[in-house]
Every structure is written in C-alpha cells, then in structure tokens.
Write a protein that holds these residues in place. Structure first.
Motif, PDB file in Angstrom:
ATOM      1  N   LYS A 176       0.851  -1.195   0.000  1.00 33.18           N
ATOM      2  CA  LYS A 176       0.000   0.000   0.000  1.00 33.18           C
ATOM      3  C   LYS A 176       0.884   1.240   0.000  1.00 33.18           C
ATOM      4  O   LYS A 176       1.970   1.241   0.581  1.00 33.18           O
ATOM      5  CB  LYS A 176      -0.958   0.009   1.186  1.00 33.18           C
ATOM      6  N   VAL A 177       0.400   2.281  -0.665  1.00 33.19           N
ATOM      7  CA  VAL A 177       1.112   3.554  -0.678  1.00 33.19           C
ATOM      8  C   VAL A 177       0.861   4.236   0.657  1.00 33.19           C
ATOM      9  O   VAL A 177      -0.282   4.347   1.104  1.00 33.19           O
ATOM     10  CB  VAL A 177       0.639   4.452  -1.849  1.00 33.19           C
ATOM     11  N   THR A 178       1.938   4.699   1.293  1.00 34.31           N
ATOM     12  CA  THR A 178       1.798   5.339   2.602  1.00 34.31           C
ATOM     13  C   THR A 178       2.108   6.832   2.566  1.00 34.31           C
ATOM     14  O   THR A 178       1.645   7.579   3.423  1.00 34.31           O
ATOM     15  CB  THR A 178       2.737   4.666   3.622  1.00 34.31           C
ATOM     16  N   TYR A 179       2.912   7.255   1.576  1.00 33.01           N
ATOM     17  CA  TYR A 179       3.329   8.658   1.531  1.00 33.01           C
ATOM     18  C   TYR A 179       3.736   8.973   0.097  1.00 33.01           C
ATOM     19  O   TYR A 179       4.309   8.116  -0.585  1.00 33.01           O
ATOM     20  CB  TYR A 179       4.526   8.873   2.471  1.00 33.01           C
ATOM     21  N   VAL A 180       3.418  10.171  -0.365  1.00 35.17           N
ATOM     22  CA  VAL A 180       3.860  10.595  -1.696  1.00 35.17           C
ATOM     23  C   VAL A 180       4.530  11.952  -1.616  1.00 35.17           C
ATOM     24  O   VAL A 180       4.166  12.797  -0.794  1.00 35.17           O
ATOM     25  CB  VAL A 180       2.695  10.658  -2.726  1.00 35.17           C
TER      26      VAL A 180
END
Length: 157
Positions: A80-84
């Motif tokens: 899962k993406v947690t930070y961009v």
C-alpha cells in the motif's frame, strides 16, 4: 496540468506465493533474496497502480525480518502507498505466512521508495487521499521517514 488524487485503496496490491525448493537457503528456509525480490515486485506494482506509469526503485528504506518462512508455506505480500512526494512514493509491503485456515502471521515489513518515470524522466505522482486514521498515521510516519532519507542524503549515506 491538473492535480490528480488517488485513494490508498485504489493501488493496494496482494500477491501470493508458495515456498518451493528453489526459493530456499542452505538452512532450508526462504532465502532472504527471494523474499526481497517478491517485496520489490509487489511494491512496484503498487506504485505503478498509484501513478499509472512505469516506476523505478529509488530506495529500500527498511526491511525487518520477524520470523523464518519454511518450505510449502503460503506467503502473502500486501502493498500500500503510505506517503507521496512530487515524483516519488513510499510503499509499505507487509509479508505474512498464511495457514491453510486463512489465518496470517506477519514475517516481514518493508518500506520502499519508487519514482514515477515518463519519457525517461521523473513524473509527477497523484496526491494521496487519506480516508482512515490508520492511513493518516501511516502518512505521518512516512513523512518522518522521508525527512530522515533527505537528512541521510545530505550527510552522504
């Protein structure tokens, strides 16, 4: 260019493998390098889903091996993406051993950074829509890790 947004759930990825003999080390356990390749693959798929572009691995920020994985076990990886940032994304990949009854025990957690690539250059990634407290907490810790990565880069690490 119009700002794009995506939910964490839109890029969530789950992959399953059976630990076969070719993935074992000399001690008869899952070879860490095989697991690292699976983690990178799951993370890259997650990142590609988020940005709808090719990606390249920029950093493996953290790998924590909790327990061994044995032959014939099902291994489930969840990304899962947690930070961009502007052109980069942090992806958390959790690895579990799944019993035949469906229960799961965590064996590894990893954080990786990917950069979106279009036309051979870094490309802007969608902003992240945070819907749950868990996603907001993951963002906050991801932001701290991003600051630490920047600090380490300045210090030459």
């Amino acid at each position: 260019m119009e700002e794009r947004y995506k939910k964490v759930s839109e890029s969530r990825t789950e992959q399953v493998y059976i630990v076969r003999a070719r993935y074992l080390n000399a001690a008869g356990r899952l070879f860490g390098g095989s697991l690292m390749a699976w983690i990178d693959e799951t993370g890259a798929i997650t990142a590609r889903r988020h940005c709808n572009a090719a990606v390249t691995t920029a950093a493996v920020d953290h790998l924590h091996f909790v327990k061994p994985v044995l032959p014939n076990q099902n291994v489930v990886l969840v990304g899962k993406v947690t930070y961009v940032g502007n052109t980069s994304m942090e992806v958390q990949v959790d690895t579990f051993v799944e019993s035949l009854d469906g229960s799961r025990d965590m064996v590894n957690r990893a954080f990786l950074v990917y950069v979106a690539i279009q036309g051979g250059k870094p490309a802007k990634v969608p902003k992240l829509i945070l819907e749950t407290e868990e996603e907001k907490n993951a963002w906050a810790t991801g932001e701290k890790r991003a600051q630490l990565r920047r600090q380490r880069r300045r210090e030459g690490f």
